[in-house]
Design a protein around this motif. Structure first.
Motif, mmCIF file in Angstrom:
data_model
loop_
_atom_site.group_PDB
_atom_site.id
_atom_site.type_symbol
_atom_site.label_atom_id
_atom_site.label_comp_id
_atom_site.label_asym_id
_atom_site.label_seq_id
_atom_site.Cartn_x
_atom_site.Cartn_y
_atom_site.Cartn_z
ATOM 1 N N ALA A 87 0.806 -1.217 0.000
ATOM 2 C CA ALA A 87 0.000 0.000 0.000
ATOM 3 C C ALA A 87 0.841 1.270 0.000
ATOM 4 O O ALA A 87 0.353 2.336 -0.395
ATOM 5 N N LEU A 88 2.082 1.195 0.455
ATOM 6 C CA LEU A 88 2.968 2.364 0.454
ATOM 7 C C LEU A 88 3.780 2.471 -0.827
ATOM 8 O O LEU A 88 4.420 3.511 -1.063
ATOM 9 N N GLY A 89 3.788 1.426 -1.649
ATOM 10 C CA GLY A 89 4.604 1.456 -2.848
ATOM 11 C C GLY A 89 6.069 1.680 -2.511
ATOM 12 O O GLY A 89 6.599 1.099 -1.554
ATOM 13 N N PRO A 90 6.751 2.547 -3.253
ATOM 14 C CA PRO A 90 8.177 2.788 -3.004
ATOM 15 C C PRO A 90 8.475 3.416 -1.649
ATOM 16 O O PRO A 90 9.635 3.431 -1.226
ATOM 17 N N ALA A 91 7.453 3.941 -0.956
ATOM 18 C CA ALA A 91 7.700 4.562 0.344
ATOM 19 C C ALA A 91 7.915 3.544 1.452
ATOM 20 O O ALA A 91 8.406 3.893 2.530
ATOM 21 N N GLY A 92 7.573 2.280 1.208
ATOM 22 C CA GLY A 92 7.694 1.269 2.259
ATOM 23 C C GLY A 92 9.090 0.724 2.390
ATOM 24 O O GLY A 92 9.350 -0.457 2.139
#
Length: 529
Positions: free
Chosen positions: A294-299
Protein backbone atom coordinates in the motif's frame (compact mmCIF):
# COMPACT_ATOMS: atom_id res chain seq x y z
CA UNK A 1 -54.47 -27.77 9.09
CA UNK A 2 -55.04 -25.54 12.07
CA UNK A 3 -52.59 -22.68 12.30
CA UNK A 4 -51.14 -21.73 15.64
CA UNK A 5 -49.36 -18.44 16.38
CA UNK A 6 -46.79 -17.63 18.99
CA UNK A 7 -46.51 -13.87 19.43
CA UNK A 8 -43.11 -12.45 20.26
CA UNK A 9 -42.25 -9.03 21.65
CA UNK A 10 -42.10 -5.92 19.51
CA UNK A 11 -38.61 -4.45 19.27
CA UNK A 12 -37.55 -1.07 17.90
CA UNK A 13 -34.51 0.27 16.13
CA UNK A 14 -33.63 3.89 16.88
CA UNK A 15 -32.74 6.12 13.97
CA UNK A 16 -33.05 9.80 13.28
CA UNK A 17 -34.65 12.47 11.20
CA UNK A 18 -35.93 16.00 11.14
CA UNK A 19 -38.48 17.11 13.67
CA UNK A 20 -41.82 15.29 13.83
CA UNK A 21 -44.99 15.75 15.82
CA UNK A 22 -47.18 13.28 17.65
CA UNK A 23 -49.45 10.81 15.93
CA UNK A 24 -50.60 7.24 15.84
CA UNK A 25 -51.94 6.76 12.33
CA UNK A 26 -51.59 3.26 10.92
CA UNK A 27 -48.82 2.92 8.35
CA UNK A 28 -47.37 -0.02 6.44
CA UNK A 29 -44.20 -1.42 7.99
CA UNK A 30 -40.77 -1.51 6.39
CA UNK A 31 -41.16 -4.73 4.44
CA UNK A 32 -39.54 -5.74 1.20
CA UNK A 33 -41.51 -5.92 -2.03
CA UNK A 34 -42.87 -9.37 -2.68
CA UNK A 35 -42.53 -10.41 0.96
CA UNK A 36 -44.23 -13.51 2.23
CA UNK A 37 -47.58 -13.19 3.92
CA UNK A 38 -49.09 -15.15 6.77
CA UNK A 39 -50.96 -17.21 4.19
CA UNK A 40 -47.76 -18.60 2.67
CA UNK A 41 -47.45 -22.37 3.13
CA UNK A 42 -45.14 -23.32 5.98
CA UNK A 43 -43.83 -26.81 6.70
CA UNK A 44 -45.16 -26.59 10.24
CA UNK A 45 -48.13 -24.67 11.61
CA UNK A 46 -46.14 -22.71 14.24
CA UNK A 47 -45.23 -19.17 13.24
CA UNK A 48 -43.42 -16.67 15.40
CA UNK A 49 -43.83 -12.96 14.76
CA UNK A 50 -41.57 -10.16 15.97
CA UNK A 51 -40.71 -6.59 15.14
CA UNK A 52 -36.98 -6.10 14.63
CA UNK A 53 -35.17 -3.60 16.67
CA UNK A 54 -33.29 -2.65 19.75
CA UNK A 55 -29.69 -3.74 19.95
CA UNK A 56 -28.39 -4.72 23.34
CA UNK A 57 -30.01 -6.15 26.45
CA UNK A 58 -31.35 -2.83 27.79
CA UNK A 59 -33.67 -1.29 25.18
CA UNK A 60 -33.76 2.45 25.19
CA UNK A 61 -32.21 5.58 23.82
CA UNK A 62 -30.87 8.91 25.00
CA UNK A 63 -31.87 12.17 23.33
CA UNK A 64 -31.24 15.82 24.09
CA UNK A 65 -34.08 18.32 24.06
CA UNK A 66 -34.57 19.38 20.44
CA UNK A 67 -33.09 16.24 18.90
CA UNK A 68 -35.10 14.01 16.60
CA UNK A 69 -34.72 10.35 15.76
CA UNK A 70 -36.30 7.81 13.42
CA UNK A 71 -37.52 4.44 14.71
CA UNK A 72 -37.77 1.45 12.40
CA UNK A 73 -39.84 -1.68 12.68
CA UNK A 74 -40.57 -4.73 10.56
CA UNK A 75 -42.86 -7.65 11.08
CA UNK A 76 -41.36 -11.12 10.61
CA UNK A 77 -42.66 -14.66 10.58
CA UNK A 78 -40.16 -17.39 11.47
CA UNK A 79 -40.68 -20.84 10.01
CA UNK A 80 -40.31 -24.02 12.07
CA UNK A 81 -39.00 -27.17 10.43
CA UNK A 82 -40.68 -30.61 10.67
CA UNK A 83 -38.35 -31.64 13.50
CA UNK A 84 -39.69 -28.78 15.58
CA UNK A 85 -36.53 -26.68 15.43
CA UNK A 86 -36.48 -23.07 14.23
CA UNK A 87 -34.16 -22.74 11.25
CA UNK A 88 -33.97 -18.96 11.20
CA UNK A 89 -36.05 -18.76 8.01
CA UNK A 90 -37.55 -15.33 8.55
CA UNK A 91 -40.13 -13.91 6.18
CA UNK A 92 -41.38 -10.34 6.06
CA UNK A 93 -45.10 -10.27 6.71
CA UNK A 94 -46.89 -8.36 4.00
CA UNK A 95 -50.04 -6.46 4.89
CA UNK A 96 -49.17 -5.73 8.50
CA UNK A 97 -49.78 -2.15 9.58
CA UNK A 98 -47.94 -0.24 12.28
CA UNK A 99 -49.30 2.31 14.72
CA UNK A 100 -46.92 4.54 16.67
CA UNK A 101 -47.96 6.21 19.92
CA UNK A 102 -46.09 8.25 22.50
CA UNK A 103 -46.96 7.21 26.04
CA UNK A 104 -45.53 10.52 27.27
CA UNK A 105 -46.45 13.04 24.55
CA UNK A 106 -45.55 16.03 26.74
CA UNK A 107 -41.91 14.79 26.75
CA UNK A 108 -41.50 12.96 23.47
CA UNK A 109 -43.61 13.28 20.33
CA UNK A 110 -43.87 10.63 17.62
CA UNK A 111 -45.38 10.88 14.15
CA UNK A 112 -47.12 8.31 11.98
CA UNK A 113 -43.92 6.79 10.55
CA UNK A 114 -41.97 6.55 13.80
CA UNK A 115 -40.12 9.86 13.92
CA UNK A 116 -39.67 11.00 17.50
CA UNK A 117 -38.86 14.50 18.71
CA UNK A 118 -37.57 15.32 22.20
CA UNK A 119 -39.65 18.16 23.66
CA UNK A 120 -38.57 18.43 27.31
CA UNK A 121 -36.46 16.60 29.87
CA UNK A 122 -37.67 13.44 31.57
CA UNK A 123 -38.27 9.75 30.94
CA UNK A 124 -40.47 8.80 28.02
CA UNK A 125 -41.70 5.79 26.11
CA UNK A 126 -42.99 5.06 22.63
CA UNK A 127 -45.28 2.17 21.79
CA UNK A 128 -45.36 0.37 18.45
CA UNK A 129 -48.32 -1.83 17.57
CA UNK A 130 -48.37 -4.19 14.60
CA UNK A 131 -51.87 -5.07 13.44
CA UNK A 132 -52.51 -7.79 10.88
CA UNK A 133 -55.12 -10.39 10.01
CA UNK A 134 -54.61 -13.46 7.82
CA UNK A 135 -57.22 -14.13 5.15
CA UNK A 136 -57.57 -17.70 6.41
CA UNK A 137 -57.33 -19.11 9.90
CA UNK A 138 -57.97 -17.36 13.18
CA UNK A 139 -57.30 -13.62 13.55
CA UNK A 140 -54.00 -12.69 15.12
CA UNK A 141 -53.93 -10.32 18.05
CA UNK A 142 -51.93 -7.15 18.18
CA UNK A 143 -48.17 -7.40 18.69
CA UNK A 144 -46.79 -4.51 20.66
CA UNK A 145 -43.84 -3.30 22.69
CA UNK A 146 -42.56 -0.09 24.20
CA UNK A 147 -39.17 1.54 23.95
CA UNK A 148 -37.87 3.73 26.73
CA UNK A 149 -36.12 7.07 26.33
CA UNK A 150 -34.20 9.45 28.55
CA UNK A 151 -34.47 13.04 27.40
CA UNK A 152 -31.67 15.21 28.75
CA UNK A 153 -31.34 19.01 28.73
CA UNK A 154 -29.97 20.62 25.62
CA UNK A 155 -26.17 20.63 25.67
CA UNK A 156 -25.30 24.31 25.25
CA UNK A 157 -21.69 23.54 24.32
CA UNK A 158 -22.71 21.15 21.56
CA UNK A 159 -25.50 23.38 20.28
CA UNK A 160 -23.05 26.28 19.90
CA UNK A 161 -20.36 24.11 18.33
CA UNK A 162 -19.95 24.82 14.64
CA UNK A 163 -17.64 22.73 12.47
CA UNK A 164 -15.77 23.46 9.27
CA UNK A 165 -14.50 20.00 8.28
CA UNK A 166 -15.38 16.40 9.19
CA UNK A 167 -13.83 12.99 8.64
CA UNK A 168 -14.90 9.40 9.20
CA UNK A 169 -12.48 6.61 8.25
CA UNK A 170 -13.53 5.08 4.93
CA UNK A 171 -12.00 1.78 5.93
CA UNK A 172 -13.16 -1.54 7.32
CA UNK A 173 -14.03 -2.00 11.02
CA UNK A 174 -13.31 1.63 11.96
CA UNK A 175 -15.68 3.58 14.22
CA UNK A 176 -14.56 7.17 14.53
CA UNK A 177 -15.69 10.68 13.66
CA UNK A 178 -13.57 13.80 14.00
CA UNK A 179 -14.39 17.37 13.01
CA UNK A 180 -12.56 20.67 12.89
CA UNK A 181 -14.32 23.26 15.05
CA UNK A 182 -14.79 26.93 14.24
CA UNK A 183 -11.91 27.85 16.57
CA UNK A 184 -9.44 25.53 14.82
CA UNK A 185 -9.44 22.57 17.22
CA UNK A 186 -10.30 18.93 16.39
CA UNK A 187 -13.23 17.25 18.14
CA UNK A 188 -13.38 13.44 18.08
CA UNK A 189 -16.54 11.59 19.09
CA UNK A 190 -14.78 8.33 19.97
CA UNK A 191 -11.54 8.00 21.96
CA UNK A 192 -8.70 7.75 19.45
CA UNK A 193 -6.89 4.45 19.74
CA UNK A 194 -9.38 2.87 22.16
CA UNK A 195 -11.80 0.01 21.70
CA UNK A 196 -15.58 0.13 21.31
CA UNK A 197 -17.31 0.21 24.67
CA UNK A 198 -14.69 2.30 26.46
CA UNK A 199 -16.60 5.56 26.07
CA UNK A 200 -17.22 7.44 29.28
CA UNK A 201 -18.82 10.72 28.22
CA UNK A 202 -21.15 12.12 25.59
CA UNK A 203 -19.02 15.18 24.85
CA UNK A 204 -16.32 14.83 22.18
CA UNK A 205 -12.66 14.88 23.14
CA UNK A 206 -10.92 18.07 21.99
CA UNK A 207 -7.43 18.15 20.47
CA UNK A 208 -5.83 21.59 20.35
CA UNK A 209 -3.34 22.77 17.71
CA UNK A 210 0.06 24.16 18.67
CA UNK A 211 0.11 27.66 20.08
CA UNK A 212 -0.61 30.26 17.43
CA UNK A 213 -1.91 27.71 14.89
CA UNK A 214 -5.33 26.51 13.75
CA UNK A 215 -6.32 23.18 12.22
CA UNK A 216 -8.26 23.46 8.96
CA UNK A 217 -8.70 19.83 7.80
CA UNK A 218 -8.73 16.43 9.52
CA UNK A 219 -8.50 12.79 8.33
CA UNK A 220 -8.98 9.62 10.35
CA UNK A 221 -7.64 6.05 10.25
CA UNK A 222 -8.70 3.10 12.34
CA UNK A 223 -6.68 4.18 15.41
CA UNK A 224 -4.96 7.40 14.38
CA UNK A 225 -5.90 10.93 13.30
CA UNK A 226 -4.02 13.50 11.24
CA UNK A 227 -4.77 17.18 10.65
CA UNK A 228 -3.38 20.12 8.68
CA UNK A 229 -2.89 23.59 10.06
CA UNK A 230 -3.68 26.75 8.12
CA UNK A 231 0.00 26.93 7.17
CA UNK A 232 -0.02 23.37 5.75
CA UNK A 233 1.91 21.62 8.51
CA UNK A 234 0.79 18.05 9.24
CA UNK A 235 0.17 16.73 12.76
CA UNK A 236 -0.91 13.22 13.76
CA UNK A 237 -1.80 11.39 16.98
CA UNK A 238 -3.04 8.01 18.16
CA UNK A 239 -1.50 4.55 17.78
CA UNK A 240 2.00 4.65 16.28
CA UNK A 241 2.95 0.96 16.23
CA UNK A 242 3.81 1.01 12.53
CA UNK A 243 4.54 4.69 11.97
CA UNK A 244 0.94 5.88 11.58
CA UNK A 245 1.78 9.16 13.33
CA UNK A 246 4.78 9.74 11.08
CA UNK A 247 7.11 10.56 13.96
CA UNK A 248 9.73 8.74 15.98
CA UNK A 249 8.68 6.37 18.76
CA UNK A 250 6.15 3.56 18.69
CA UNK A 251 4.04 4.53 21.68
CA UNK A 252 0.57 6.04 21.52
CA UNK A 253 0.68 9.78 20.89
CA UNK A 254 -2.07 11.38 22.96
CA UNK A 255 -1.61 14.89 21.57
CA UNK A 256 -1.07 16.27 18.04
CA UNK A 257 2.52 15.51 17.04
CA UNK A 258 4.28 17.07 14.02
CA UNK A 259 5.11 14.57 11.28
CA UNK A 260 8.82 14.26 10.61
CA UNK A 261 9.05 16.05 7.27
CA UNK A 262 9.56 19.73 6.49
CA UNK A 263 6.83 20.02 3.89
CA UNK A 264 3.81 22.23 3.30
CA UNK A 265 0.81 19.99 2.58
CA UNK A 266 -2.33 20.89 0.69
CA UNK A 267 -4.18 17.57 1.15
CA UNK A 268 -4.04 14.50 3.44
CA UNK A 269 -5.77 11.13 3.17
CA UNK A 270 -5.76 8.30 5.72
CA UNK A 271 -6.62 4.65 5.35
CA UNK A 272 -6.69 1.82 7.83
CA UNK A 273 -3.07 2.10 8.99
CA UNK A 274 -1.32 4.55 6.67
CA UNK A 275 -1.55 8.18 5.58
CA UNK A 276 -0.41 10.06 2.50
CA UNK A 277 -0.19 13.76 1.74
CA UNK A 278 0.24 15.98 -1.32
CA UNK A 279 2.36 19.07 -0.86
CA UNK A 280 1.59 22.46 -2.37
CA UNK A 281 4.27 21.82 -5.03
CA UNK A 282 2.90 18.39 -6.03
CA UNK A 283 5.15 16.07 -4.02
CA UNK A 284 3.59 12.93 -2.54
CA UNK A 285 4.63 11.53 0.85
CA UNK A 286 3.30 8.43 2.63
CA UNK A 287 3.85 6.89 6.07
CA UNK A 288 2.53 4.07 8.24
CA UNK A 289 2.02 0.37 7.48
CA UNK A 290 2.42 -0.85 3.90
CA UNK A 291 0.48 -4.12 3.93
CA UNK A 292 0.15 -5.56 0.41
CA UNK A 293 2.42 -2.79 -0.95
CA UNK A 294 0.00 0.00 0.00
CA UNK A 295 2.97 2.36 0.45
CA UNK A 296 4.60 1.46 -2.85
CA UNK A 297 8.18 2.79 -3.00
CA UNK A 298 7.70 4.56 0.34
CA UNK A 299 7.69 1.27 2.26
CA UNK A 300 11.44 1.18 2.87
CA UNK A 301 11.29 0.22 6.56
CA UNK A 302 10.26 -3.14 8.03
CA UNK A 303 7.69 -3.58 10.78
CA UNK A 304 6.51 -6.75 12.49
CA UNK A 305 2.88 -7.72 11.92
CA UNK A 306 1.06 -10.75 13.33
CA UNK A 307 -0.44 -12.71 10.43
CA UNK A 308 -2.78 -15.64 11.03
CA UNK A 309 -1.73 -18.16 8.37
CA UNK A 310 -3.32 -20.93 10.44
CA UNK A 311 -6.46 -20.51 12.57
CA UNK A 312 -5.61 -19.19 16.04
CA UNK A 313 -1.88 -19.32 15.30
CA UNK A 314 -0.72 -15.77 14.41
CA UNK A 315 2.89 -15.59 13.31
CA UNK A 316 5.06 -12.45 13.21
CA UNK A 317 5.96 -11.43 9.69
CA UNK A 318 8.10 -8.52 8.46
CA UNK A 319 5.97 -6.05 6.50
CA UNK A 320 6.94 -2.89 4.58
CA UNK A 321 6.29 0.30 6.50
CA UNK A 322 7.47 3.90 6.75
CA UNK A 323 7.99 5.20 10.28
CA UNK A 324 8.45 8.71 8.93
CA UNK A 325 7.07 10.26 5.69
CA UNK A 326 8.79 8.96 2.57
CA UNK A 327 8.39 10.28 -1.01
CA UNK A 328 6.53 8.38 -3.73
CA UNK A 329 7.74 9.36 -7.21
CA UNK A 330 5.11 9.98 -9.89
CA UNK A 331 5.44 10.84 -13.61
CA UNK A 332 3.93 14.29 -12.97
CA UNK A 333 3.15 16.40 -9.90
CA UNK A 334 0.23 15.18 -7.79
CA UNK A 335 -2.93 17.22 -7.21
CA UNK A 336 -4.88 14.75 -5.05
CA UNK A 337 -4.44 11.51 -3.09
CA UNK A 338 -6.85 8.85 -1.79
CA UNK A 339 -5.93 6.05 0.63
CA UNK A 340 -7.76 2.74 1.20
CA UNK A 341 -7.20 -0.37 3.30
CA UNK A 342 -4.36 -1.85 1.26
CA UNK A 343 -3.99 0.57 -1.63
CA UNK A 344 -3.21 4.19 -2.45
CA UNK A 345 -4.15 6.30 -5.47
CA UNK A 346 -2.91 9.66 -6.69
CA UNK A 347 -4.17 12.08 -9.32
CA UNK A 348 -1.61 14.00 -11.35
CA UNK A 349 -1.66 17.37 -13.10
CA UNK A 350 -2.38 15.52 -16.36
CA UNK A 351 -5.56 14.21 -14.71
CA UNK A 352 -4.18 10.66 -14.82
CA UNK A 353 -5.05 8.23 -12.01
CA UNK A 354 -2.23 6.11 -10.59
CA UNK A 355 -2.76 3.42 -7.95
CA UNK A 356 -0.64 0.86 -6.14
CA UNK A 357 -1.20 -1.83 -3.53
CA UNK A 358 -3.90 -4.48 -3.60
CA UNK A 359 -7.61 -4.67 -4.44
CA UNK A 360 -8.19 -8.40 -4.54
CA UNK A 361 -11.69 -8.45 -6.03
CA UNK A 362 -10.46 -7.03 -9.33
CA UNK A 363 -7.03 -8.70 -9.22
CA UNK A 364 -5.28 -5.35 -8.88
CA UNK A 365 -1.81 -5.74 -7.37
CA UNK A 366 0.95 -3.23 -8.02
CA UNK A 367 4.17 -2.53 -6.14
CA UNK A 368 4.64 0.86 -7.80
CA UNK A 369 2.28 3.57 -9.14
CA UNK A 370 0.34 2.04 -12.05
CA UNK A 371 -2.02 3.97 -14.27
CA UNK A 372 -5.68 2.98 -14.06
CA UNK A 373 -7.68 2.77 -17.30
CA UNK A 374 -9.90 5.85 -17.34
CA UNK A 375 -11.73 5.55 -20.65
CA UNK A 376 -10.99 9.18 -21.39
CA UNK A 377 -12.31 10.59 -18.12
CA UNK A 378 -10.34 13.56 -16.78
CA UNK A 379 -10.76 13.58 -13.01
CA UNK A 380 -10.20 16.66 -10.88
CA UNK A 381 -10.68 15.04 -7.43
CA UNK A 382 -10.61 11.51 -5.99
CA UNK A 383 -11.70 9.71 -2.83
CA UNK A 384 -11.19 6.15 -1.64
CA UNK A 385 -13.14 3.60 0.32
CA UNK A 386 -11.63 0.47 1.79
CA UNK A 387 -11.43 -1.29 -1.60
CA UNK A 388 -12.86 1.10 -4.15
CA UNK A 389 -11.95 4.53 -5.52
CA UNK A 390 -14.19 7.24 -6.97
CA UNK A 391 -13.61 10.63 -8.54
CA UNK A 392 -15.26 13.59 -10.23
CA UNK A 393 -14.48 15.32 -13.48
CA UNK A 394 -14.73 19.06 -14.10
CA UNK A 395 -18.50 18.98 -14.74
CA UNK A 396 -19.31 16.85 -11.68
CA UNK A 397 -19.71 13.44 -13.35
CA UNK A 398 -18.75 10.67 -10.91
CA UNK A 399 -16.64 7.64 -11.81
CA UNK A 400 -15.64 4.65 -9.67
CA UNK A 401 -13.54 1.50 -9.86
CA UNK A 402 -12.75 -1.38 -7.53
CA UNK A 403 -14.84 -3.73 -5.40
CA UNK A 404 -18.59 -3.68 -5.96
CA UNK A 405 -20.09 -6.25 -3.59
CA UNK A 406 -22.80 -3.81 -2.47
CA UNK A 407 -23.11 -1.46 -5.43
CA UNK A 408 -20.58 1.05 -4.08
CA UNK A 409 -19.22 1.87 -7.55
CA UNK A 410 -22.68 2.97 -8.64
CA UNK A 411 -23.80 0.01 -10.70
CA UNK A 412 -25.32 -3.36 -9.87
CA UNK A 413 -22.95 -5.30 -12.14
CA UNK A 414 -20.33 -6.59 -12.28
CA UNK A 415 -20.75 -7.54 -8.62
CA UNK A 416 -17.06 -8.31 -8.09
CA UNK A 417 -16.05 -4.89 -9.37
CA UNK A 418 -14.43 -3.05 -12.23
CA UNK A 419 -10.75 -2.64 -13.10
CA UNK A 420 -11.39 0.59 -14.99
CA UNK A 421 -13.24 3.78 -14.19
CA UNK A 422 -16.99 3.27 -14.53
CA UNK A 423 -19.45 6.20 -14.86
CA UNK A 424 -21.96 6.55 -12.02
CA UNK A 425 -25.45 7.22 -13.36
CA UNK A 426 -28.52 8.60 -11.64
CA UNK A 427 -27.02 11.57 -9.83
CA UNK A 428 -26.95 15.27 -10.75
CA UNK A 429 -23.55 16.94 -11.11
CA UNK A 430 -21.58 16.56 -7.87
CA UNK A 431 -19.05 18.95 -6.36
CA UNK A 432 -17.65 16.57 -3.71
CA UNK A 433 -17.37 12.79 -3.39
CA UNK A 434 -16.49 10.58 -0.40
CA UNK A 435 -15.64 6.88 -0.24
CA UNK A 436 -16.48 4.56 2.65
CA UNK A 437 -15.97 0.90 3.45
CA UNK A 438 -18.70 -0.31 1.09
CA UNK A 439 -20.71 2.80 0.25
CA UNK A 440 -20.12 6.14 -1.49
CA UNK A 441 -21.65 9.59 -1.01
CA UNK A 442 -21.48 12.93 -2.75
CA UNK A 443 -22.84 16.47 -2.58
CA UNK A 444 -24.61 17.91 -5.61
CA UNK A 445 -24.07 21.45 -6.83
CA UNK A 446 -27.47 22.38 -5.33
CA UNK A 447 -26.43 21.20 -1.85
CA UNK A 448 -28.34 17.92 -1.75
CA UNK A 449 -26.49 14.76 -0.68
CA UNK A 450 -26.64 11.41 -2.48
CA UNK A 451 -25.38 8.00 -1.32
CA UNK A 452 -25.18 4.51 -2.83
CA UNK A 453 -23.83 1.07 -1.93
CA UNK A 454 -24.19 -0.80 1.35
CA UNK A 455 -27.12 0.43 3.41
CA UNK A 456 -28.05 -2.13 6.07
CA UNK A 457 -26.92 0.19 8.88
CA UNK A 458 -28.72 3.24 7.52
CA UNK A 459 -25.55 4.79 6.13
CA UNK A 460 -27.33 5.83 2.92
CA UNK A 461 -29.42 8.34 4.84
CA UNK A 462 -33.05 7.63 4.06
CA UNK A 463 -33.37 4.25 2.35
CA UNK A 464 -36.12 2.45 4.29
CA UNK A 465 -36.30 -0.51 4.67
CA UNK A 466 -32.56 -0.65 5.18
CA UNK A 467 -30.94 -2.27 2.16
CA UNK A 468 -28.17 -1.91 -0.39
CA UNK A 469 -28.77 0.43 -3.34
CA UNK A 470 -26.54 0.47 -6.42
CA UNK A 471 -27.66 3.88 -7.73
CA UNK A 472 -27.33 7.31 -6.09
CA UNK A 473 -30.22 7.96 -3.68
CA UNK A 474 -30.96 11.35 -2.15
CA UNK A 475 -30.39 11.74 1.59
CA UNK A 476 -33.56 12.50 3.56
CA UNK A 477 -34.43 15.97 4.78
CA UNK A 478 -34.23 19.46 3.36
CA UNK A 479 -30.70 20.33 4.52
CA UNK A 480 -28.25 22.20 2.35
CA UNK A 481 -24.95 20.38 2.76
CA UNK A 482 -21.49 21.92 2.53
CA UNK A 483 -19.23 18.86 2.89
CA UNK A 484 -19.57 15.12 3.51
CA UNK A 485 -17.55 12.15 4.74
CA UNK A 486 -18.30 8.43 4.71
CA UNK A 487 -17.07 5.84 7.19
CA UNK A 488 -17.25 2.12 7.84
CA UNK A 489 -21.01 2.03 8.51
CA UNK A 490 -21.99 5.67 8.97
CA UNK A 491 -21.92 8.98 7.12
CA UNK A 492 -21.57 12.56 8.39
CA UNK A 493 -22.08 15.91 6.72
CA UNK A 494 -21.91 19.61 7.55
CA UNK A 495 -24.72 22.01 6.73
CA UNK A 496 -24.27 25.43 5.19
CA UNK A 497 -24.42 27.00 8.69
CA UNK A 498 -21.82 24.64 10.18
CA UNK A 499 -24.02 22.10 11.98
CA UNK A 500 -22.91 18.46 12.05
CA UNK A 501 -25.35 15.66 11.21
CA UNK A 502 -24.61 11.94 10.98
CA UNK A 503 -26.54 8.83 9.99
CA UNK A 504 -25.93 5.08 9.98
CA UNK A 505 -24.42 3.12 12.85
CA UNK A 506 -24.43 5.25 16.00
CA UNK A 507 -21.18 3.57 17.04
CA UNK A 508 -19.36 6.14 14.92
CA UNK A 509 -20.72 9.31 16.50
CA UNK A 510 -22.78 8.54 19.62
CA UNK A 511 -20.85 7.69 22.76
CA UNK A 512 -23.65 7.18 25.29
CA UNK A 513 -23.31 3.62 26.62
CA UNK A 514 -25.97 1.46 25.01
CA UNK A 515 -26.93 3.93 22.27
CA UNK A 516 -25.71 1.73 19.46
CA UNK A 517 -28.76 2.11 17.27
CA UNK A 518 -28.84 2.62 13.54
CA UNK A 519 -29.79 6.17 12.58
CA UNK A 520 -31.41 5.87 9.13
CA UNK A 521 -31.82 9.62 8.56
CA UNK A 522 -29.66 12.64 9.47
CA UNK A 523 -29.25 12.99 13.25
CA UNK A 524 -28.11 16.31 14.75
CA UNK A 525 -24.78 15.80 16.52
CA UNK A 526 -23.60 19.38 17.04
CA UNK A 527 -24.63 22.89 16.08
CA UNK A 528 -27.92 24.68 15.50
CA UNK A 529 -30.93 22.89 14.07
Amino acid sequence: MVRRFRLCAVMLVAGCVASGGSGDEAQPPSVAAGASSLDAPFTDSAISISIRGNDGSTPGDVLLVGQSSRLLASVLAVERAPDGEYRGLAHDVAGARLRWRSLTPQILGVDSVGRVHALRTGRAAVEAVAVFAPSVGPPVGDVRDTMGFRVLPEDVTLSRLQVTDVSAPGTSDAYQTCAVTQDGAVACWRPVGRMIGEETARAPHMFRPPAGARFRTVVTGIQHVCALTDSGRAYCWGVNEWGQVGAAGQGVKTEPTPVAVAAVFGKLSSGRTHTCGVTTVGELFCWGLGTNNALGPAGTDRCTVLVEDRPHHPEPQPTPCARTPRPVPLPDPAIDVAVGDDHTCALTTRHELFCWGWVYNIDFAATRPTRVADGGARLVQIASGSRHVCGLDAVGQAYCWGRNWDGQIGTAAPRDGSAQLTPVTGAPPLRQIAGADDHTCGIATDGRAFCWGRGINGQLGGVVPLRDVAQPTVVAGDHVWRSITAGFSHTCAITAIGSLYCWGSGLGFRSEPGSFHEQPEPFLVAGWR
